[in-house]
Design a protein around this motif. Structure first.
Motif, PDB file in Angstrom:
ATOM      1  N   LYS A 167       0.824  -1.205   0.000  1.00  0.00           N
ATOM      2  CA  LYS A 167       0.000   0.000   0.000  1.00  0.00           C
ATOM      3  C   LYS A 167       0.859   1.256   0.000  1.00  0.00           C
ATOM      4  O   LYS A 167       0.579   2.230  -0.715  1.00  0.00           O
ATOM      5  CB  LYS A 167      -0.926   0.005   1.225  1.00  0.00           C
ATOM      6  CG  LYS A 167      -2.066  -0.992   1.164  1.00  0.00           C
ATOM      7  CD  LYS A 167      -2.898  -0.930   2.430  1.00  0.00           C
ATOM      8  CE  LYS A 167      -4.036  -1.926   2.400  1.00  0.00           C
ATOM      9  NZ  LYS A 167      -4.843  -1.884   3.657  1.00  0.00           N
ATOM     10  N   PRO A 227      -5.947   0.493  -7.825  1.00  0.00           N
ATOM     11  CA  PRO A 227      -4.526   0.749  -7.564  1.00  0.00           C
ATOM     12  C   PRO A 227      -3.655   0.784  -8.810  1.00  0.00           C
ATOM     13  O   PRO A 227      -2.700   1.555  -8.891  1.00  0.00           O
ATOM     14  CB  PRO A 227      -4.123  -0.406  -6.637  1.00  0.00           C
ATOM     15  CG  PRO A 227      -5.381  -0.818  -5.974  1.00  0.00           C
ATOM     16  CD  PRO A 227      -6.455  -0.624  -7.001  1.00  0.00           C
ATOM     17  N   ASP A 247      -3.111   6.077   0.355  1.00  0.00           N
ATOM     18  CA  ASP A 247      -3.116   6.710  -0.960  1.00  0.00           C
ATOM     19  C   ASP A 247      -4.525   7.160  -1.328  1.00  0.00           C
ATOM     20  O   ASP A 247      -5.450   6.345  -1.421  1.00  0.00           O
ATOM     21  CB  ASP A 247      -2.589   5.715  -2.005  1.00  0.00           C
ATOM     22  CG  ASP A 247      -2.416   6.344  -3.378  1.00  0.00           C
ATOM     23  OD1 ASP A 247      -2.615   7.564  -3.502  1.00  0.00           O
ATOM     24  OD2 ASP A 247      -2.067   5.609  -4.320  1.00  0.00           O
ATOM     25  N   GLY A 253      -5.738   5.240  -4.201  1.00  0.00           N
ATOM     26  CA  GLY A 253      -5.581   3.799  -4.080  1.00  0.00           C
ATOM     27  C   GLY A 253      -6.872   3.074  -3.763  1.00  0.00           C
ATOM     28  O   GLY A 253      -7.976   3.586  -3.983  1.00  0.00           O
TER      29      GLY A 253
END
Length: 352
Positions: free
Chosen positions: A37, A165, A262, A265
């Motif tokens: 991540k 992602p 993020d 993300g």
């Protein structure tokens, strides 16, 4: 043992006189979700800040290497001492239109079918393709967001959860460059263009599914596996009244919960509230439709009495064959939400 592709990439780096090489599978701790991540959020900076990106474009795995031996028959003795450099705006055999390649055909460039490679290719200032026939240097370019998503959605991902992602680097780049115009990133869409961005659809004739555990909310293109496109709605014309246009879809609010650090993300949860005109009805499979890629929507006032009546709709996924909560039985109740006008007269709807 060092894999062949890694070893040959090191040889290229040494030949160019560069000091460092970054290989994602070596520099990111594999099978560590938390490290992934954090590192995935850095992809935009890593690839856009690289001197060049080395790609084993014709290789099907990490041990096929970069270099290939090609048997050629020279046209003349002079040919053996010549090297050729071609400068082309877009190589016709390596364009960005991946979707024109049939998934059933063995691709000449298997690397370019992978979803994760797409943003690496677009973000890198220089992308060097090592293929079986030639070496190509491709310089970075950027396109409209919806065009990028349309091409990206035709590519392959090992895990459905990677849909958001694997495009995060490009999303970050767009947000940095066009933040005032686009606003916040909202599950693959953009805040200041949400009403238009919601008008995505799966390309006609493409088979699509919606995973039981979806990486995105149902109103996002990232919730389905399939090549998507967008409807382009028009403003009012003399053929459409202003009052009717004012009834178009209105986004009232939205809420996003991220699954990591993020902002571009993976998502934990996302929801949206909209206001518009709803029409209640039912659906049936359109007779003559192959693979159930087309259905008919029957407003309640038609009573669903005829399978040939109602309106043809291309669904986002085959909900008749889906499992669990994604399944919808034929004849079941559905709602259509009015979204705008396509051209001068045709109204557009989203099936809910």
């Amino acid at each position: 043992m060092i894999l062949k592709t890694f070893r040959e990439a090191g040889e290229v780096v040494l030949h160019l006189g560069l000091k460092y090489i970054w290989i994602d599978s070596l520099c990111i701790i594999q099978d560590d979700t938390e490290d992934w991540k954090v590192q995935a959020a850095q992809m935009c900076n890593i690839y856009s800040g690289a001197y060049l990106t080395i790609a084993a474009t014709s290789s099907s795995d990490r041990d096929n290497g970069l270099f290939h031996t090609v048997s050629t028959i020279p046209i003349s003795p002079v040919e053996t001492s010549r090297s050729y450099v071609f400068i082309r705006e877009v190589p016709s055999h390596m364009g960005f239109q991946y979707s024109v390649v049939s998934p059933s055909e063995p691709p000449e460039y298997p690397l370019l079918r992978r979803g994760w490679v797409y943003q690496e290719r677009l973000l890198s200032p220089r992308f060097v393709h090592f293929t079986r026939r030639e070496i190509l240097l491709e310089c970075s370019a950027q396109y409209e967001w919806n065009d990028l998503v349309a091409e990206y959605s035709a590519l392959q991902l090992t895990y459905d959860s990677d849909t958001i992602p694997a495009l995060a680097g490009i999303a970050r780049h767009h947000a940095t460059k066009y933040r005032d115009y686009l606003g916040r990133y909202v599950a693959g869409l953009w805040e200041k263009n949400l009403a238009q961005d919601l008008l995505w659809y799966v390309q006609t004739g493409r088979r699509s599914t919606r995973p039981e555990v979806s990486p995105a909310p149902s109103w996002s293109w990232a919730s389905v596996t399939g090549e998507v496109g967008w409807l382009q709605c028009s403003p009012p014309t003399p053929m459409t009244t202003t009052a009717a246009f004012d009834e178009h879809l209105e986004v009232v609010s939205y809420h996003i919960e991220l699954a990591g650090p993020d902002e571009f993300g993976p998502l934990q949860h996302a929801e949206m509230t909209v206001r518009g005109l709803l029409a209640k009805g039912s659906w049936t499979v359109d007779s003559g439709s192959s693979f159930r890629t087309r259905v008919r929507y029957h407003p309640d006032h038609n009573n669903g009495s005829s399978r040939m009546g109602g309106y043809v709709i291309y669904p986002d996924y085959n909900f008749a064959d889906a499992e669990g909560s994604r399944r919808l039985e034929e004849g079941g109740q559905v709602f259509c939400l009015k979204t705008g006008f396509l051209g001068n007269m045709a109204q557009t709807f989203k099936l809910l």
